[in-house]
Design a protein around this motif. Structure first.
Motif, mmCIF file in Angstrom:
data_model
loop_
_atom_site.group_PDB
_atom_site.id
_atom_site.type_symbol
_atom_site.label_atom_id
_atom_site.label_comp_id
_atom_site.label_asym_id
_atom_site.label_seq_id
_atom_site.Cartn_x
_atom_site.Cartn_y
_atom_site.Cartn_z
ATOM 1 N N VAL A 1 -1.280 107.299 -33.805
ATOM 2 C CA VAL A 1 -0.283 106.839 -32.832
ATOM 3 C C VAL A 1 1.087 107.394 -33.210
ATOM 4 O O VAL A 1 1.461 107.424 -34.383
ATOM 5 N N SER A 2 1.830 107.832 -32.206
ATOM 6 C CA SER A 2 3.128 108.451 -32.460
ATOM 7 C C SER A 2 4.125 108.050 -31.381
ATOM 8 O O SER A 2 3.891 107.111 -30.628
ATOM 9 N N TRP A 3 5.207 108.807 -31.280
ATOM 10 C CA TRP A 3 6.339 108.469 -30.417
ATOM 11 C C TRP A 3 5.959 108.451 -28.933
ATOM 12 O O TRP A 3 5.253 109.329 -28.441
ATOM 13 N N GLN A 4 6.453 107.460 -28.230
ATOM 14 C CA GLN A 4 6.502 107.488 -26.771
ATOM 15 C C GLN A 4 7.699 108.341 -26.377
ATOM 16 O O GLN A 4 8.768 108.222 -26.959
ATOM 17 N N LEU B 1 2.689 106.793 -23.465
ATOM 18 C CA LEU B 1 3.095 105.394 -23.523
ATOM 19 C C LEU B 1 2.455 104.684 -24.705
ATOM 20 O O LEU B 1 1.270 104.855 -24.980
ATOM 21 N N LEU B 2 3.244 103.883 -25.388
ATOM 22 C CA LEU B 2 2.713 103.020 -26.435
ATOM 23 C C LEU B 2 2.081 101.796 -25.776
ATOM 24 O O LEU B 2 2.735 101.064 -25.037
ATOM 25 N N GLY B 3 0.806 101.619 -26.011
ATOM 26 C CA GLY B 3 0.120 100.493 -25.391
ATOM 27 C C GLY B 3 -1.161 100.167 -26.142
ATOM 28 O O GLY B 3 -1.339 100.544 -27.308
ATOM 29 N N TYR B 4 -2.064 99.471 -25.469
ATOM 30 C CA TYR B 4 -3.316 99.034 -26.083
ATOM 31 C C TYR B 4 -4.493 99.409 -25.186
ATOM 32 O O TYR B 4 -4.364 99.410 -23.960
ATOM 33 N N ALA B 5 -5.604 99.723 -25.816
ATOM 34 C CA ALA B 5 -6.829 100.038 -25.082
ATOM 35 C C ALA B 5 -7.983 99.252 -25.694
ATOM 36 O O ALA B 5 -7.977 98.918 -26.890
ATOM 37 N N SER B 6 -8.989 98.972 -24.887
ATOM 38 C CA SER B 6 -10.171 98.248 -25.365
ATOM 39 C C SER B 6 -10.967 99.126 -26.326
ATOM 40 O O SER B 6 -11.025 100.347 -26.178
ATOM 41 N N THR B 7 -11.574 98.489 -27.308
ATOM 42 C CA THR B 7 -12.417 99.200 -28.272
ATOM 43 C C THR B 7 -13.889 99.033 -27.889
ATOM 44 O O THR B 7 -14.219 98.380 -26.894
ATOM 45 N N SER B 8 -14.768 99.598 -28.685
ATOM 46 C CA SER B 8 -16.203 99.497 -28.411
ATOM 47 C C SER B 8 -16.673 98.054 -28.605
ATOM 48 O O SER B 8 -16.050 97.269 -29.334
ATOM 49 N N PRO B 9 -17.772 97.679 -27.975
ATOM 50 C CA PRO B 9 -18.236 96.280 -28.032
ATOM 51 C C PRO B 9 -18.477 95.757 -29.443
ATOM 52 O O PRO B 9 -18.351 94.565 -29.694
ATOM 53 N N TYR C 1 -12.053 94.645 -33.855
ATOM 54 C CA TYR C 1 -10.911 94.213 -33.049
ATOM 55 C C TYR C 1 -11.145 94.600 -31.591
ATOM 56 O O TYR C 1 -11.661 95.676 -31.292
ATOM 57 N N GLU C 2 -10.757 93.715 -30.687
ATOM 58 C CA GLU C 2 -11.023 93.931 -29.269
ATOM 59 C C GLU C 2 -10.191 95.070 -28.696
ATOM 60 O O GLU C 2 -10.630 95.770 -27.783
ATOM 61 N N THR C 3 -8.970 95.235 -29.190
ATOM 62 C CA THR C 3 -8.090 96.283 -28.689
ATOM 63 C C THR C 3 -7.488 97.050 -29.857
ATOM 64 O O THR C 3 -7.524 96.585 -31.004
ATOM 65 N N ARG C 4 -6.913 98.207 -29.554
ATOM 66 C CA ARG C 4 -6.241 99.008 -30.566
ATOM 67 C C ARG C 4 -5.043 99.694 -29.932
ATOM 68 O O ARG C 4 -5.027 99.990 -28.733
ATOM 69 N N PRO C 5 -3.986 99.974 -30.738
ATOM 70 C CA PRO C 5 -2.819 100.685 -30.205
ATOM 71 C C PRO C 5 -3.170 102.138 -29.895
ATOM 72 O O PRO C 5 -3.971 102.769 -30.602
ATOM 73 N N ILE C 6 -2.551 102.664 -28.849
ATOM 74 C CA ILE C 6 -2.789 104.055 -28.466
ATOM 75 C C ILE C 6 -1.515 104.652 -27.862
ATOM 76 O O ILE C 6 -0.556 103.943 -27.554
ATOM 77 N N ASN C 7 -1.538 105.975 -27.711
ATOM 78 C CA ASN C 7 -0.608 106.671 -26.826
ATOM 79 C C ASN C 7 -1.394 107.084 -25.591
ATOM 80 O O ASN C 7 -2.471 107.671 -25.702
ATOM 81 N N GLY C 8 -0.888 106.781 -24.432
ATOM 82 C CA GLY C 8 -1.594 107.165 -23.210
ATOM 83 C C GLY C 8 -0.810 106.735 -21.986
ATOM 84 O O GLY C 8 0.068 105.890 -22.052
ATOM 85 N N GLY C 9 -1.145 107.324 -20.857
ATOM 86 C CA GLY C 9 -0.477 106.951 -19.623
ATOM 87 C C GLY C 9 0.809 107.718 -19.393
ATOM 88 O O GLY C 9 1.377 108.335 -20.304
#
Length: 593
Positions: A252-255, A287-295, A299-307
C-alpha cells in the motif's frame, strides 16, 4: 436532560519562529522556520441517577482528556535576481520535517452518589472502564521551486516535492509530486496597453500532483489486549491475552491527486471591478480504502490502493467598488459549482442493477418516485402497482411511478439524482460613511434535497403500539383511513410493504434543502485621529462594534438546519436533526496600537 452535566474545556497555544540570513546582498539568503501547536482538551459527562437515560435509571459518568502537539521545521535556501534586463528569477530549495504526537485517556464509571459525581470516582460502586491511547506521526519533505517572470508578461513556475511518511513500508514511503504553472499578462501586451479601462488581464493555467497518506489505520501488523481475561489458581492469577489486530501490508502506498486548472484574473475601470474565473478538474487515483479478503482469511478486509474518481467545477469571484468618496459601497460576489464522479470503483464493489456504471455521481441518490398514497378502496392504485407484492398494494402505501410506462414496477423505474448542490452563492456588502461602517455577508446553496430526520420520529408504526414513543407535529400528516384520509405522508402500511425491486426505496419525506443564510451583520464606529486627543500618541484606532452571527436563514426546509451534516444519510443527504448553528450577538471593541 437539563440535569445532565456535559462540560468541555479546551486550551492551547501556537509558537512560530522565523530566522533570515542574507548570504549575498538581496540575491541569496537562508531562511529557517519553526512552528508548534499544542492543543489540550478535557471533557466530563455525568448523568444523575434520577434521569432516565438509555432506558435505565443509573448514575453514570465519563472523563476524557486529550493532548495533541504538532511541530513544523523547515530550512530553505532562496535566490532572487533580475537577469539580462529581461527576466526575474526566483528559486527556492529546502527541506522540512513535520511531527505530530498525541495521547489521551478516559474512564467511565457507574453508580456514584449524585452529589459526588466526578469529584471522587473511587467511591463509585459500579464498574469502571478505563481506556488510553498514544501515537506519533512523522513526515519529511525535500522541495524545489523556480519561477521566471519574463518581460512582466509571461510567468512560468515549476515545483518538485519529494514527500515521505512513516505510515508506509520502506520502498513506498517516498513519492515525487511535481507541478507546473504558467501565466500570461495579456494587459501588458502592446495591443492592450492603450485600453485605459483594462488595468489587468491575466490568463493562467496549472497542473500538479499531491499525495494523501491518511488511511485511518496502521499498515503494520499490530497486537492489542483482548477484553477477555483468563483466570487461573482460583482467580489468583489473571492473564490478559493479546490478539493480532492486523497483518503487514507493504504494497500500500500514496493516494495521488492530479490537479488541473485554468483561470482568468481581471481588474477593470481603475480597479472598480475585479475578480477571477476558474475552471478545474482533480483526478484522485490509487484511493486508500479497504477490500474484502478471501473467505478463509484471518481478517475480513485489508487496506488497498484502488479506484479513481474525479472532481470538476468552476468558480467566479467578482469584487466591485460601487460608490467611492465620503460614502463608499463595496460588493463581493462568489458563485461556484462542484461535482464528483466515479471513474473506477474500488475492487469487489457490488453494483445494483439500476446503478450507473460510467461517470456515476458520487452523490448519486437512487429512488422510486412517489406520486400519491393508495386510498381506502384502492380506486386510485395504478395497474403497475399490482405487479409488486401484496403488501405494497395496501391502503396507505405510496403510489410508485411507472417511469418507463411498461405496466410494471421494476429496477427500470428507479430514478437517479446527483444530490450535489446546483450552485453555491456568496454575497457580501460593506458600506462606510465618515466613521461609520456597516457590513453583512450571506451565503447559500441551491438545487439539493435532504431527508428530514424529524420525520423518522413521526412514523405510523411506532405510534401504533400501547406505549408509543414521543413524536412531533409531522405525525399529523400521516395518512389514516379514519382520521386523516387526505394525509400527505404514507400510513402504517409502508412499514409492512417490504423491499422493492433492487432494494431502492421511495423518495417520501424528502424536502428542498436550498437555503440562503445571513452569516454575519456588523455595525461599527471608528475612533481615530484628533478625536482620540492625547491617546493618539499610543492608539491608532478604536473600533466599537455590534455584531450578529447567523441571525437568520431563508429556506423551505422544515428540519433544524438544511446545512448541518454530522454523519449518516449517505448520498441521500440525511439531516440528522442535531442542534442548528449557534446564533451569537456580541458587542466589542478593537484597539489598534
Amino acid at each position: 436532560m437539563e440535569d445532565i452535566a456535559d462540560k468541555t474545556k479546551e486550551n492551547g497555544y501556537n509558537l512560530n519562529f522565523t530566522a533570515n540570513l542574507k548570504l549575498y546582498k538581496d540575491i541569496l539568503s537562508i531562511k529557517g522556520i519553526y512552528g508548534m501547536n499544542q492543543e489540550n482538551m478535557r471533557r466530563s459527562i455525568f448523568i444523575p441517577s434520577d434521569v432516565y437515560f438509555s432506558r435505565m435509571y443509573k448514575s453514570r459518568g465519563n472523563i476524557q482528556s486529550e493532548r495533541r502537539l504538532t511541530q513544523t521545521l523547515e530550512a530553505m535556501l532562496t535566490f532572487s535576481k533580475y537577469m539580462f534586463n529581461t527576466v526575474q528569477v526566483d528559486a527556492l530549495a529546502g527541506i522540512g520535517k513535520y511531527l505530530e504526537s498525541y495521547e489521551g485517556y478516559g474512564i467511565s464509571y457507574e453508580d456514584v452518589h449524585d452529589a459526588i459525581n466526578e469529584h471522587d470516582i473511587s467511591s463509585a460502586k459500579g464498574k469502571f472502564y478505563p481506556t488510553s491511547h498514544t501515537g506519533k506521526n512523522e513526515k519529511r519533505s525535500q522541495f524545489f521551486k523556480a519561477s521566471f517572470d519574463i518581460l512582466d508578461k509571461y510567468v512560468l513556475t515549476a515545483t518538485l516535492r519529494r514527500d515521505g511518511t512513516d505510515k508506509f513500508f520502506p520502498g513506498n514511503k517516498y513519492a515525487l509530486f511535481p507541478s507546473v504553472s504558467g501565466a500570461w499578462k495579456i494587459s501588458n501586451e502592446n495591443f492592450l496597453k492603450n485600453i485605459s479601462w483594462i488595468n489587468l488581464l491575466k490568463l493562467r493555467a496549472s497542473w500538479g500532483k499531491t499525495g494523501q497518506d491518511n488511511l485511518g489505520s496502521s499498515l503494520y501488523g499490530s497486537y492489542a489486549p483482548n477484553n477477555f481475561k483468563v483466570n487461573f489458581s482460583d482467580n489468583g492469577i489473571i492473564n490478559i491475552p493479546y490478539v493480532s489486530m492486523g497483518a503487514n501490508y507493504p504494497d500500500v502506498s500514496w493516494q495521488k491527486t492530479t490537479m488541473k486548472n485554468i483561470g482568468l484574473d481581471f481588474y477593470l475601470l481603475s480597479d472598480r471591478i475585479s475578480g477571477s474565473f476558474d475552471f478545474f478538474r482533480n483526478d484522485i487515483t490509487r484511493l486508500l480504502g479497504y477490500a474484502s479478503t478471501s473467505p478463509l482469511a484471518i481478517y475480513e478486509t485489508r487496506p488497498i490502493n484502488g479506484g479513481h474518481y474525479y472532481r470538476r467545477g468552476w468558480e467566479l469571484m467578482v469584487d466591485t467598488k460601487n460608490l467611492v468618496g465620503e460614502f463608499t459601497w463595496d460588493t463581493s460576489l462568489t458563485f461556484s459549482k462542484t461535482n464528483s464522479f466515479w471513474k473506477e470503483r474500488l475492487p469487489n464493489y457490488d453494483y445494483q442493477i439500476y446503478q450507473q456504471r460510467e461517470n456515476e455521481p458520487m452523490s448519486a441518490y437512487y429512488y422510486y418516485n412517489v406520486t400519491g398514497i393508495i386510498n381506502t378502496d384502492r380506486s386510485n392504485m395504478p395497474e403497475s402497482q399490482k405487479t409488486l407484492q401484496a403488501e405494497a398494494q395496501l391502503p396507505g402505501c405510496p403510489i410508485i411511478e411507472d417511469k418507463n410506462k411498461d405496466g410494471k414496477i421494476d429496477e427500470n423505474d428507479v430514478y437517479m439524482k446527483d444530490n450535489s448542490p446546483a450552485i453555491y452563492v456568496g454575497i457580501g456588502n460593506t458600506f462606510t460613511y465618515k466613521r461609520f461602517e456597516f457590513s453583512f455577508f450571506m451565503y447559500g446553496q441551491f438545487g439539493i434535497q435532504k431527508y428530514n430526520i424529524a420525520y423518522s420520529a413521526a412514523q405510523a408504526g411506532p405510534l401504533a403500539v400501547d406505549y408509543p414513543e414521543n413524536s412531533n407535529k409531522f405525525a399529523y400528516r400521516l395518512w389514516n383511513s379514519q382520521t386523516n384520509p387526505n394525509g400527505s405522508r404514507p400510513g402504517l402500511a409502508i412499514g409492512k410493504m417490504g423491499a422493492l425491486p433492487g432494494n431502492a426505496w421511495v423518495n417520501a419525506d424528502r424536502e428542498n434543502a436550498s437555503f440562503m443564510r445571513m452569516r454575519n451583520i456588523t455595525l461599527a464606529y471608528n475612533l481615530a485621529g484628533n478625536i482620540l486627543g492625547s491617546l493618539q500618541r499610543y492608539v491608532r484606532n478604536i473600533k466599537v462594534y455590534v455584531d450578529a452571527q447567523n441571525p437568520f436563514i431563508l429556506t423551505k426546509f422544515q428540519g433544524f438546519d438544511p446545512e448541518i451534516y454530522t454523519g449518516g444519510g449517505g448520498a441521500s443527504g440525511g439531516s440528522r436533526g442535531e442542534y442548528p448553528q449557534t446564533r451569537t450577538f456580541s458587542l466589542g471593541v478593537n484597539i489598534t496600537f
